[in-house]
Write a protein that holds these residues in place. Structure first.
Motif, PDB file in Angstrom:
ATOM      1  N   ASP A  78       6.489 -10.305  10.667  1.00  0.00           N
ATOM      2  CA  ASP A  78       5.739  -9.900  11.861  1.00  0.00           C
ATOM      3  C   ASP A  78       4.310 -10.426  11.902  1.00  0.00           C
ATOM      4  N   GLY A 138      -2.096  -0.834  -4.631  1.00  0.00           N
ATOM      5  CA  GLY A 138      -1.562  -2.073  -4.048  1.00  0.00           C
ATOM      6  C   GLY A 138      -2.142  -2.411  -2.691  1.00  0.00           C
ATOM      7  N   ARG A 182       0.810  -1.229   0.000  1.00  0.00           N
ATOM      8  CA  ARG A 182       0.000   0.000   0.000  1.00  0.00           C
ATOM      9  C   ARG A 182       0.840   1.276   0.000  1.00  0.00           C
ATOM     10  N   SER A 183       2.158   1.115   0.147  1.00  0.00           N
ATOM     11  CA  SER A 183       2.989   2.312   0.212  1.00  0.00           C
ATOM     12  C   SER A 183       4.091   2.272  -0.846  1.00  0.00           C
ATOM     13  N   PHE A 229       7.762   5.612  19.890  1.00  0.00           N
ATOM     14  CA  PHE A 229       8.640   5.527  18.712  1.00  0.00           C
ATOM     15  C   PHE A 229       8.263   4.283  17.918  1.00  0.00           C
ATOM     16  N   GLY A 285      13.280  -8.006  12.570  1.00  0.00           N
ATOM     17  CA  GLY A 285      13.668  -7.880  11.176  1.00  0.00           C
ATOM     18  C   GLY A 285      14.695  -8.945  10.799  1.00  0.00           C
TER      19      GLY A 285
HETATM   20  C1  LIG Z   1      10.629   0.673  16.784  1.00  0.00           C
HETATM   21  C2  LIG Z   1      11.074  -0.581  16.124  1.00  0.00           C
HETATM   22  C3  LIG Z   1      12.411  -0.953  16.199  1.00  0.00           C
HETATM   23  C4  LIG Z   1      12.848  -2.128  15.606  1.00  0.00           C
HETATM   24  N1  LIG Z   1      14.177  -2.450  15.694  1.00  0.00           N
HETATM   25  C5  LIG Z   1      14.618  -3.584  15.108  1.00  0.00           C
HETATM   26  C6  LIG Z   1      15.996  -3.956  15.176  1.00  0.00           C
HETATM   27  O1  LIG Z   1      16.820  -3.227  15.722  1.00  0.00           O
HETATM   28  N2  LIG Z   1      16.368  -5.120  14.625  1.00  0.00           N
HETATM   29  C7  LIG Z   1      15.462  -5.959  14.009  1.00  0.00           C
HETATM   30  O2  LIG Z   1      15.853  -7.036  13.538  1.00  0.00           O
HETATM   31  N3  LIG Z   1      14.160  -5.636  13.924  1.00  0.00           N
HETATM   32  C8  LIG Z   1      13.710  -4.474  14.441  1.00  0.00           C
HETATM   33  N4  LIG Z   1      12.385  -4.132  14.355  1.00  0.00           N
HETATM   34  C9  LIG Z   1      11.435  -5.089  13.772  1.00  0.00           C
HETATM   35  C10 LIG Z   1      11.396  -5.068  12.250  1.00  0.00           C
HETATM   36  O3  LIG Z   1      11.198  -3.755  11.768  1.00  0.00           O
HETATM   37  C11 LIG Z   1      10.252  -5.978  11.806  1.00  0.00           C
HETATM   38  O4  LIG Z   1      10.369  -7.225  12.457  1.00  0.00           O
HETATM   39  C12 LIG Z   1      10.271  -6.194  10.309  1.00  0.00           C
HETATM   40  O5  LIG Z   1      10.040  -4.964   9.637  1.00  0.00           O
HETATM   41  C13 LIG Z   1       9.199  -7.209   9.904  1.00  0.00           C
HETATM   42  O6  LIG Z   1       9.167  -7.353   8.519  1.00  0.00           O
HETATM   43  P1  LIG Z   1       7.778  -7.642   7.762  1.00  0.00           P
HETATM   44  O7  LIG Z   1       8.125  -7.727   6.330  1.00  0.00           O
HETATM   45  O8  LIG Z   1       7.092  -8.771   8.412  1.00  0.00           O
HETATM   46  O9  LIG Z   1       6.885  -6.376   8.044  1.00  0.00           O
HETATM   47  P2  LIG Z   1       7.098  -4.893   7.513  1.00  0.00           P
HETATM   48  O10 LIG Z   1       8.530  -4.627   7.283  1.00  0.00           O
HETATM   49  O11 LIG Z   1       6.339  -4.033   8.440  1.00  0.00           O
HETATM   50  O12 LIG Z   1       6.387  -4.907   6.078  1.00  0.00           O
HETATM   51  C14 LIG Z   1       5.009  -5.089   5.943  1.00  0.00           C
HETATM   52  C15 LIG Z   1       4.576  -4.425   4.643  1.00  0.00           C
HETATM   53  O13 LIG Z   1       3.183  -4.721   4.423  1.00  0.00           O
HETATM   54  C16 LIG Z   1       2.570  -3.563   3.907  1.00  0.00           C
HETATM   55  N5  LIG Z   1       1.128  -3.603   4.176  1.00  0.00           N
HETATM   56  C17 LIG Z   1       0.515  -3.590   5.372  1.00  0.00           C
HETATM   57  N6  LIG Z   1      -0.831  -3.627   5.202  1.00  0.00           N
HETATM   58  C18 LIG Z   1      -1.053  -3.670   3.873  1.00  0.00           C
HETATM   59  C19 LIG Z   1      -2.243  -3.715   3.062  1.00  0.00           C
HETATM   60  N7  LIG Z   1      -3.483  -3.734   3.568  1.00  0.00           N
HETATM   61  N8  LIG Z   1      -2.086  -3.741   1.724  1.00  0.00           N
HETATM   62  C20 LIG Z   1      -0.862  -3.722   1.154  1.00  0.00           C
HETATM   63  N9  LIG Z   1       0.283  -3.677   1.873  1.00  0.00           N
HETATM   64  C21 LIG Z   1       0.176  -3.654   3.204  1.00  0.00           C
HETATM   65  C22 LIG Z   1       3.272  -2.398   4.610  1.00  0.00           C
HETATM   66  O14 LIG Z   1       3.163  -1.201   3.857  1.00  0.00           O
HETATM   67  C23 LIG Z   1       4.705  -2.907   4.704  1.00  0.00           C
HETATM   68  O15 LIG Z   1       5.497  -2.469   3.620  1.00  0.00           O
HETATM   69  C24 LIG Z   1      11.919  -2.952  14.916  1.00  0.00           C
HETATM   70  C25 LIG Z   1      10.578  -2.572  14.817  1.00  0.00           C
HETATM   71  C26 LIG Z   1      10.154  -1.385  15.408  1.00  0.00           C
HETATM   72  C27 LIG Z   1       8.706  -0.977  15.283  1.00  0.00           C
END
Ligand SMILES: Cc1cc2nc3c(=O)[nH]c(=O)nc-3n(C[C@H](O)[C@H](O)[C@H](O)COP(=O)(O)OP(=O)(O)OC[C@H]3O[C@@H](n4cnc5c(N)ncnc54)[C@H](O)[C@@H]3O)c2cc1C
Length: 398
Positions: free
Chosen positions: A300, A84, A41-42, A132, A310
């Protein structure tokens, strides 16, 4: 016939799967035998890991934001932005619909849509939300509050588990202590009381808990464990736990509860915990909607019992992209995710007086992290990781 792979979410997990498959199947894609489509979506990728550092000026938006088109292989059909945004996922009919009412069919589906903060999940929290964890804007708002701190009680409250990067709240507390102590001066630090409210007994696995507890003790950060946030009473400036215990604050910094995205909940894909169930080794969907071996769930949004970081999402995406490649080649081979993950730890910030200390402990389902000591090299490696992320991590080159 073209084999279609559809990836939902172009974040830390989905991007790596897309880029690895695009490389592995470059010939098949050119010959229209494989098609990889990705919805998000972004149009920009915001590395949430950087949010922890924004209040202390350690990263800027330029460090943690990139246009998705620069990160995703041109061999992938990326649909980013309003077009998207996913509205529903129908596993039985292998159909995904977007908010703009376009339908996408697939042979293989990857669900990697991350999670969202559930601010309404704690009564009263919306009326005093400093965090944050929600967005870059909130991190900047917190930065202004932190920079204006002169005295009083700062309470950092982690509402409940699971949250992305369970180590980040503790890192934030330690960075806040370092920032006040070394940048603003001992006098300011003496006048600011920092209390860390944590919803469980241990702060992560034993080695992590030991390291965090030691720094908290040395730096005078008070810790209250098993404090599960039930309510924020902003009028009286106090937080109330499920147990009835209370804590007064002048500045409340909260890590809200998290949940998977609304579209997945509305599609009936989540379980009673609110997360998307999957086999914790194969990461294939298995839940109330049935068992679907052609559907992989990672990052996540995945099962409640799989720790959300991450680094963990990265390891999962390596397994999922290899298994998708195996599926497409039809070789019958399956790789297993064994719970590999890392969760960075910070011992102190880098200042003229302190050389910075950090470490990235790693563990798996069956082997907890070994005892560790945060080091200066660890600090530089962790800081560097945010840059390596764009050119090697997200591209699926490591
Ligand atoms: C404050 C903070 C600090 C962190 N620090 C660390 C760190 O130091 N080390 C580490 O390993 N991890 C860290 N993390 C965790 C890490 O950022 C996440 O675990 C990681 O981003 C998960 O990846 P993901 O692909 O599952 O989700 P995301 O990276 O969140 O990606 C999900 C995607 O889905 C998309 N999406 C959501 N809903 C929709 C929809 N309806 N339609 C279309 N697209 C959609 C979003 O736009 C996004 O791009 C941190 C997280 C936070 C919040």
């Amino acid at each position: 016939m073209t084999k279609k792979v559809l990836i939902l979410g172009a974040g830390a997990a989905g991007s790596v799967v897309a880029n690895k498959l695009a490389r592995e199947f470059r010939r098949e894609i050119a010959q229209d035998r494989v098609e990889i489509t990705m919805l998000d979506r972004s149009e920009v990728f915001v590395n949430q890991g950087g949010f922890t550092f924004i209040p202390f000026g350690l990263y800027t938006p330029e460090d943690i934001i990139r246009p998705r088109r620069e990160l995703i292989s041109p061999r992938v059909k990326g649909v980013f932005g309003t077009e998207g945004e996913i509205k529903s996922v129908d596993l039985a009919n292998r159909e995904v619909k977007t908010k703009t009412d376009r339908s996408y069919s697939y042979d293989y589906l990857v669900i990697a849509t991350g999670c969202v903060a559930d601010v309404e999940g704690v009564p009263g929290l919306a009326s005093d939300l400093n965090t944050f964890y929600v967005s870059l804007e909130y991190s900047f708002k917190l930065r202004t509050l932190v920079q204006g701190l002169k005295k009083g009680r700062v309470v950092i409250s982690v509402a409940r588990m699971p949250i992305p990067c369970p180590g980040a709240p503790g890192k934030f507390a330690i960075l806040l202590d370092s920032y006040l102590r070394y940048f603003r001066g001992e006098e300011v630090r003496k006048n600011v009381d920092i209390t860390f409210l944590w919803p469980m007994e241990p702060i992560g696995p034993a080695a992590y808990d030991d390291a965090a507890s030691q720094v908290f003790k040395e730096q005078g950060i008070k810790v209250r464990r098993s404090f599960k946030l039930a309510e924020v009473d902003s009028a009286n400036k106090e937080v109330i736990a499920e147990s009835g215990e209370k804590e007064k604050y002048d500045l409340l910094i909260t890590i809200p509860p998290h949940r998977s995205i609304q579209a997945l909940q509305d599609s009936g894909l989540t379980d009673s915990t609110g997360w998307v169930p999957a086999d914790k080794n194969t990461l294939q969907y298995s839940g109330s909607a049935g068992r679907y071996d052609e559907v992989y769930v990672l990052g996540d949004t995945g099962p409640v019992e799989v720790v959300k970081t991450g680094i963990g999402a990265h390891y999962q995406s390596l397994v999922v992209s290899q298994n998708l490649a195996n599926d497409l080649h039809g070789n019958g081979i399956k790789e297993s995710y064994m719970g590999e993950l890392g969760c960075p730890f910070i011992g102190s910030i880098y200042t003229p007086a302190t050389r910075g200390k950090a470490y990235i402990p790693t563990w798996t389902y069956n082997s907890p992290p070994d005892p560790f000591t945060a080091t200066k090299l660890g600090w530089f490696l962790y800081r560097m990781y945010y840059y390596i992320f764009w050119d090697a991590g997200i591209k699926g080159l490591m």
